[in-house]
Design an enzyme around this catalytic site. Structure first.
Site, PDB file in Angstrom:
ATOM      1  CB  CYS A  32     -10.474  -1.894   0.802  1.00 52.35           C
ATOM      2  SG  CYS A  32     -10.989  -3.315  -0.180  1.00 52.35           S
ATOM      3  CG  HIS A  51      -7.306  -3.970   3.766  1.00 50.61           C
ATOM      4  ND1 HIS A  51      -8.526  -3.534   4.259  1.00 50.61           N
ATOM      5  CD2 HIS A  51      -7.552  -4.492   2.554  1.00 50.61           C
ATOM      6  CE1 HIS A  51      -9.468  -3.797   3.369  1.00 50.61           C
ATOM      7  NE2 HIS A  51      -8.915  -4.381   2.323  1.00 50.61           N
ATOM      8  CD  GLU A  87      -7.763  -1.996   7.402  1.00 43.39           C
ATOM      9  OE1 GLU A  87      -6.832  -1.510   6.750  1.00 43.39           O
ATOM     10  OE2 GLU A  87      -8.767  -2.522   6.874  1.00 43.39           O
TER      11      GLU A  87
END
Lengths: 95, 236
Positions: free
Chosen positions: B87, B201, B203
Site C-alpha cells: 500500500c 494488504h 498482512e
C-alpha cells in the site's frame, strides 16, 4: 535571494480524475464552454544565489514532481517577485 | 536461527503492527525500524508497511522515499536484499525508484475498503513461491491512491518479464479492478523478483480470526523459505 516558481502538471496521457470532477462541476454550474481541466501544483521557492538552474531542475524533477506521471516548469522570478520578462514588458504596455 | 525481517515505521504508518505480526506468524523475527534510522540493524529483509507517511504531503510516499531509513533500504535492495512494499509502502518504493511506475488517485476518486480477489501471476519470486500457479487469493485492500500507472513500454516489459506479480480478478469495478489500475495490476516486482510492491494488504489476511482468509501468509512464508535456503547456501 530570489524567488522561483515551479509549476507541476499531470502529463496529458495520465488520467486526472480530480480534473474531471472539477470539469463536471463547472459544467453543472453554468460553464459548459470549459472543455478540459487538469489539476496541478504550484510551488513558490525562495533561494539564494548558490542555487543554480541545474539545482532547480533537480529539485523539481527529484521531489516536487514525479517524472513518471508529471511534467514541470521552473520559472525564476525577479527579486521583487515579478517575472523579469513581465517587468520588461511593462514600459511598452505603458505606451 | 530465525531470519530477521525489518518493519519500518514512518510518522503516520498504520500497518506496522500487523506487518510485524505477519512476520512472526511466519516464524521469522520482526525487527522494528524507525524512519530516522540510518542503518537496518542487520535485518535479512524489509517490509515497508502501509498507512500514511508524513501526511502523504506532496504525493503519497514522496517524502518517505527521502527518509534516512529509505536511503539504507535503497542501498540494501540494490545489493539484493528482499523488500516488500504494501500500500503506502508500494507507493514509497515507486517514489524511491526501486519499482517502476506510479500510484495515482483512484479513478472513482473514492477511498475503497473491501476484501479483494487477486491472482498470483508469478509464483517463482522470493515473495510468492508458496502459492500454486495462478492461485487466487482474497485479501483486504484500502486505499485512495491505488491506481497503478506506467508507460506502455514499461507495462509491456513488466508483463513480458513476469514482473506483474498480482492482478485484480473479477468482473467490473464492483468485484474486479477497483481503481482503474492499468492492465488490472495490483502488484509488481523487480527483475530479480526480490523487490515487490502491492496495493492490497497481505498482512491483514493471516488469520481467519481477524481477516477474510490467511492467504496473505503465503508472501511471508515464501520469504522465510527463501531466506532460510539462502542462509543454508551461504553456509554450505
Amino acid at each position: 535571494m530570489a524567488r522561483v516558481a515551479v509549476d507541476v502538471v499531470i502529463k496529458p496521457e495520465i488520467l486526472d480524475p480530480q480534473g474531471k470532477a472539477i470539469l463536471a462541476a463547472l459544467t453543472r454550474t453554468g460553464h459548459p464552454g470549459v472543455s478540459s481541466v487538469r489539476q496541478g501544483k504550484h510551488f513558490d521557492l525562495e533561494v539564494d544565489d548558490s542555487v543554480s538552474d541545474a539545482d532547480l531542475e533537480e529539485i523539481a524533477g527529484n521531489l516536487l514532481a514525479n517524472p513518471v506521471i508529471e511534467s514541470w516548469t521552473v520559472t525564476r522570478l525577479g527579486r521583487d517577485g515579478h517575472h523579469p520578462e513581465a517587468a520588461l514588458a511593462a514600459p511598452e504596455a505603458a505606451l | 536461527m530465525s531470519p530477521k525481517v525489518g518493519v519500518i515505521t514512518f510518522p503516520g504508518t498504520l500497518d506496522d503492527v500487523d506487518a510485524a505480526r505477519a512476520v512472526r506468524y511466519s516464524d521469522s523475527e520482526a525487527v522494528p525500524l524507525w524512519h530516522a534510522d540510518e542503518d537496518l540493524h542487520g535485518v535479512d529483509a524489509v517490509v515497508v508497511p502501509g498507512g500514511f507517511s508524513y501526511g502523504d504531503y506532496l504525493r503519497a510516499g514522496a517524502i518517505a522515499a527521502q527518509a534516512p531509513v529509505m536511503r539504507a533500504v535503497i542501498d540494501a535492495a540494490r545489493a539484493g536484499m528482499p523488500v516488500l512494499g504494501i500500500c503506502n509502502g508500494f507507493q514509497i518504493l515507486c517514489e524511491a525508484g526501486l519499482l517502476p511506475g506510479a500510484l495515482i488517485r483512484n479513478a472513482s476518486l473514492r477511498f475503497i475498503c473491501r476484501d479483494q480477489w487477486l491472482r498470483v501471476e508469478n509464483n517463482t519470486t522470493v515473495w510468492t513461491t508458496r502459492f500454486e500457479p495462478d492461485a487466487e487469493i482474497l485479501i483486504p485492500m484500502k486505499n485512495a491512491e491505488g491506481c497503478y500507472v506506467a508507460t506502455d513500454a514499461v507495462l509491456d516489459e513488466l508483463e513480458g518479464a513476469g514482473r506483474v506479480l498480482f492482478r485484480y480478478v473479477g468482473d467490473g469495478p464492483a468485484q474486479g479492478n477497483p481503481n482503474g489500475a492499468l492492465r488490472d495490476i495490483a502488484g509488481i516486482c523487480s527483475a530479480d523478483g526480490r523487490i515487490a510492491g502491492l496495493m492490497p494488504h497481505p498482512e491483514h489476511a493471516i488469520d481467519p480470526l481477524t481477516g477474510p482468509t490467511d492467504d496473505g501468509l503465503g508472501l511471508f512464508f515464501s520469504l522465510r523459505d527463501w531466506l532460510t535456503n539462502s542462509v543454508t547456501t551461504v553456509g554450505a
